[in-house]
Design a protein around this motif. Structure first.
Motif, PDB file in Angstrom:
ATOM      1  N   TRP A  54       0.835  -1.196   0.000  1.00 37.40           N
ATOM      2  CA  TRP A  54       0.000   0.000   0.000  1.00 37.40           C
ATOM      3  C   TRP A  54       0.869   1.245   0.000  1.00 37.40           C
ATOM      4  O   TRP A  54       1.902   1.283   0.678  1.00 37.40           O
ATOM      5  N   ILE A  72       0.021   5.047   1.040  1.00 41.25           N
ATOM      6  CA  ILE A  72      -1.007   5.874   1.660  1.00 41.25           C
ATOM      7  C   ILE A  72      -0.468   7.302   1.723  1.00 41.25           C
ATOM      8  O   ILE A  72       0.600   7.540   2.279  1.00 41.25           O
ATOM      9  N   ALA A  95      -7.778   2.443   7.900  1.00 37.36           N
ATOM     10  CA  ALA A  95      -6.600   3.306   7.911  1.00 37.36           C
ATOM     11  C   ALA A  95      -6.916   4.546   8.730  1.00 37.36           C
ATOM     12  O   ALA A  95      -8.069   4.991   8.781  1.00 37.36           O
ATOM     13  N   MET A 152      -5.231   6.152  -1.109  1.00 38.46           N
ATOM     14  CA  MET A 152      -4.530   4.882  -0.999  1.00 38.46           C
ATOM     15  C   MET A 152      -4.458   4.268  -2.382  1.00 38.46           C
ATOM     16  O   MET A 152      -5.369   4.441  -3.194  1.00 38.46           O
ATOM     17  N   GLU A 192       4.276   3.811   3.326  1.00 41.53           N
ATOM     18  CA  GLU A 192       4.165   2.562   2.583  1.00 41.53           C
ATOM     19  C   GLU A 192       3.999   1.419   3.565  1.00 41.53           C
ATOM     20  O   GLU A 192       4.652   1.379   4.609  1.00 41.53           O
TER      21      GLU A 192
END
Length: 126
Positions: free
Chosen positions: A51, A53, A87, A96, A62
């Motif tokens: 991911w 973000i 999140a 994201m 990350e």
């Protein structure tokens, strides 16, 4: 990967979690539900995730890890796997994006792209 054997499509639905957020302390919590659809011709296991973000100030985090929510689901052709996670951002808006690392039934490793999606407090965007 454009090979039709390895066709994974990802869809996302997001939700702001007001009850878990604390705007006065720059804490904005979000839930997201993801459906991973195997539109290829081979079964595929979701092995890991990556991911990226980004919050509203452009700060990037990350995240990498095995599977999703403790699972490494095997998805047959035509089937899907749905899960929910969350999140926490320090801003009212963020994004994201990322990828799932997949292992096809023929032993081929490939990435399934997760297109950018927005996390936003209701009313934060015009």
């Amino acid at each position: 990967m454009s090979d039709p054997r390895y066709q994974i499509d990802v869809s996302v639905v997001t939700r702001y979690l007001k009850e878990q957020s604390d705007p006065d302390n720059s804490r904005f919590a979000f839930a997201y539900t993801i459906t991973v659809q195997n539109n290829g011709t081979l079964k595929a296991r979701l092995v890991s995730r990556h991911w990226v973000i980004t919050n509203g100030d452009g700060e990037v985090e990350e995240v990498r890890g095995a599977g999703v929510v403790g699972q490494q689901p095997l998805i047959e052709p035509g089937d899907s796997h749905t899960y929910s996670s969350g999140a926490v951002l320090t801003t009212r808006v963020g994004t994201m994006q990322g990828s799932y690392q997949m292992l096809a039934g023929d032993g081929q490793h490939f990435d399934a792209t997760i297109a950018p999606f927005r996390l936003a407090v209701p009313g934060a965007l015009h």
